[in-house]
Design an enzyme around this catalytic site. Structure first.
Site, PDB file in Angstrom:
ATOM      1  N   LYS A  54       0.853  -1.086  -0.252  1.00 57.24           N
ATOM      2  CA  LYS A  54      -0.085   0.037   0.193  1.00 57.24           C
ATOM      3  C   LYS A  54       0.956   1.295   0.100  1.00 57.24           C
ATOM      4  O   LYS A  54       0.588   2.218  -0.621  1.00 57.24           O
ATOM      5  CB  LYS A  54      -0.766  -0.102   1.176  1.00 57.24           C
ATOM      6  N   GLN A  98      -4.252  -1.645   9.565  1.00 51.57           N
ATOM      7  CA  GLN A  98      -4.164  -2.959   8.815  1.00 51.57           C
ATOM      8  C   GLN A  98      -4.851  -3.913   9.877  1.00 51.57           C
ATOM      9  O   GLN A  98      -4.508  -4.137  11.061  1.00 51.57           O
ATOM     10  CB  GLN A  98      -2.623  -3.255   8.571  1.00 51.57           C
ATOM     11  N   ASP A 121     -10.668   3.291   4.434  1.00 51.96           N
ATOM     12  CA  ASP A 121     -11.304   1.907   4.560  1.00 51.96           C
ATOM     13  C   ASP A 121     -12.735   1.630   4.340  1.00 51.96           C
ATOM     14  O   ASP A 121     -13.204   0.577   3.850  1.00 51.96           O
ATOM     15  CB  ASP A 121     -10.765   0.972   5.363  1.00 51.96           C
TER      16      ASP A 121
END
Ligand code: NAP
Length: 290
Positions: A54, A98, A121
């Site tokens: 990422k 994460q 997200d």
């Protein structure tokens, strides 16, 4: 019938190019690059790979990448304090924590600490609620990527029967909400669904997000269906989807492969969400075509 293979890798590459092309105009106007912060707790090897990928993709798009790490035995309060710090950092437009977090942490509470305006997200309950009520939201990356692939192939989805297999907060539920927002007739199937094959056979669109290798077979499908395989399962060192590609591709009209289908879309949409969040936070219109 042999299905068209939907090239998610190519679509993701074009989305990343479109994001990268829009970054300089933002930087010129605002005087800084859009910024994405990734938070990694512990040393889980897969999570480290994802965070590194990422970060690399963020830099390749011309954006600023920040990585914050905490040890596996960090206290939840430390993680929440780090998230709050990023919430207040003007150079950070997007924050991702994460997952999975170490077992002693409550992922839900940590996600709720993220400023919804920076929740790239799309997991914060505020964004989930906005998606469900049909107002502008940051939408989870994987299902939004699936929707982009579907619209690219099918155009208007209105009136189509869509079957989503899986009801996780990360994939299944937001996928179903997105398809409902496109005026599909949506069925959500899960582990307690009876006669799953008959339910799946209703779908003009089938999205499989289950985590069971090759579960959805060709003889479950309506001929000509468009099949999106979200599954990533490792079998004998190989990546396998939730759909049995060999039989499904004989019945479907179009199908995503694994790898090379949905997988590459997730990071591309993360970059897109970061750019959209950067504009929205400053009251700027989002770039067209994203
Ligand atoms: P998850 O949280 O484990 O959810 C799986 C869902 O599948 C649950 O709703 C479960 O039903 C349902 N299910 C399990 N067994 C079933 C069965 N036999 N029949 C019908 N439904 C069944 O998984 P997830 O996070 O949504 O991920 C799903 C898959 O997508 C995984 O393979 C994951 O690796 C992959 N994934 C890929 C990406 C990407 O970037 N491509 C991103 C995220 C996830 P219940 O709710 O009843 O338990």
């Amino acid at each position: 019938m042999t299905a068209e293979v939907i090239d998610g890798k190519a679509f993701a590459a074009s989305l990343r190019e479109r994001v990268a092309a829009a970054v300089p105009a933002f930087a010129d106007k605002v005087g800084r690059k859009p910024g994405l912060a990734a938070v990694l707790v512990g040393e889980d090897p897969a999570s480290r790979v994802y965070v590194r990928a990422k970060g690399k993709a963020t830099l390749a798009a011309g954006m600023a990448s920040f990585e914050r790490r905490l040890p596996a035995d960090a206290r939840q309060a430390e993680l929440v304090a780090l998230v709050r710090d990023l919430n207040g950092d003007e150079g950070v437009d997007g924050i991702l924590v994460q997952l999975p977090l170490p077992p002693h942490m409550d992922a839900g509470a940590v996600i709720e600490a993220i400023d919804p305006a920076k929740d790239v997200d799309g997991f914060h309950p505020v964004n989930a609620g906005r998606l469900a009520s049909g107002t502008a939201a940051l939408v989870p990356c994987t299902p939004l990527g699936c929707l982009m692939l579907l619209k690219d192939r099918l155009g208007d989805l209105s009136g189509l029967e869509a079957v989503v297999v899986g009801r996780s907060n990360i994939v299944g539920k937001p996928m179903a909400q997105l398809l409902l927002g496109e005026d599909c007739t949506v069925t959500i199937a899960h582990s307690r669904t009876s006669d799953l094959a008959a339910v799946v056979r209703r779908g003009d669109i089938v999205v499989a997000a289950v985590g069971r290798p090759a579960m959805v077979r060709g003889d479950w499908l309506k001929p000509g269906a468009t099949v999106i395989d979200v599954g990533i399962n490792r079998v004998d060192g190989r990546l396998v989807g939730d759909v049995d590609f060999a039989s499904a591709s004989q019945v479907a009209g179009a199908i995503t492969p694994v790898p090379g289908g949905v997988g590459p879309m997730t990071i591309a949409v993360l970059l897109r969400n970061t750019l959209v969040a950067a504009h929205a936070r400053l009251g700027l219109d989002p770039p067209a075509g994203l």
